[in-house]
Write a protein that holds these residues in place. Structure first.
Motif: not given
Length: 220
Positions: A147, A183-186, A188-189, A192
């Motif tokens: 993150e 769906e894992d936000e880490s 997705r970070d 990006r």
């Protein structure tokens, strides 16, 4: 996370190590001790440690940064090839993990080259910037909370000289970055950030299929 280069069959990985790895005994013992740790998957691969050494020597680095120390293997790798007056600013939040690191750094005779700062890395890097150290570092290795990667990348870019290199670990996230529906936000970070660096004209870029994926960004 991967303690060896992903995608390689075990027999090919063993061959790679047998004809390539020149791991000092103290580093081998640290790696083997860390393998028994409950979070051993945070350990970098030995071929990755040797690559970091090669890269640091190639660019003639004297002042370096590490974001995310864990038990100190990558810091030991880098510090061992710095000149005697070289410095590694090592950022971590865990006294527990870095206690192991300190023990091996001392044994290897490189403790005086490592400036360990126990605090959130964002604060440590901001303090370096506030102290007027922009453009004075040669190399930064980022291997911490995903993150925070974008922040660490931007801060490292400020602190590096032109021609300095940022190495970012785990840019494959065990291959999950290739899933557009993850769906894992880490993850997705990292997706990006990978896209951002691809379009970032402030750097030259190479992404390597080493360990769990390593991005090299050289400041223009």
């Amino acid at each position: 996370m991967s303690t060896q280069s992903i995608g390689l069959p075990d027999e090919l990985h063993e061959y790679l190590l047998s004809v390539s790895l020149r791991e000092p005994e103290v580093m081998q013992r640290l790696r083997e001790e860390t393998a028994e740790h409950p979070r051993s998957n945070m350990q970098i691969a030995p071929e990755q440690g040797q690559f970091l050494q090669f890269l640091v020597q190639l660019i003639g680095a004297r002042r370096t940064i590490e974001v995310g120390v864990f038990t100190g293997y990558s810091a030991l790798a880098v510090a061992s090839v710095l000149p005697p007056t070289g410095t590694l600013v090592a950022c971590d939040v865990s006294e527990e993990y870095t206690t192991v690191a300190r023990r091996y750094w001392k044994e290897a005779g490189v403790a005086d080259r490592i400036d360990l700062r126990i605090a959130p890395a964002e604060e440590t890097l901001a303090a370096l910037i506030d102290d007027g150290q922009d453009g004075t570092f040669d190399f930064s290795f980022i291997d911490a909370d995903k993150e925070g990667y974008d922040t660490y990348y931007e801060q490292s870019l400020r602190l590096l000289r032109p021609g300095g290199v940022i190495a970012l670990d785990n840019v494959f996230r065990s291959g999950r970055v290739a899933d557009p529906d993850v769906e894992d936000e880490s993850v997705r970070d990292i997706q990006r950030l990978n896209e951002k660096i691809h379009d970032d004209e402030r750097v030259n870029l190479s992404m390597l299929p080493l360990a769990d994926g390593v991005t090299l960004a050289m400041k223009r």
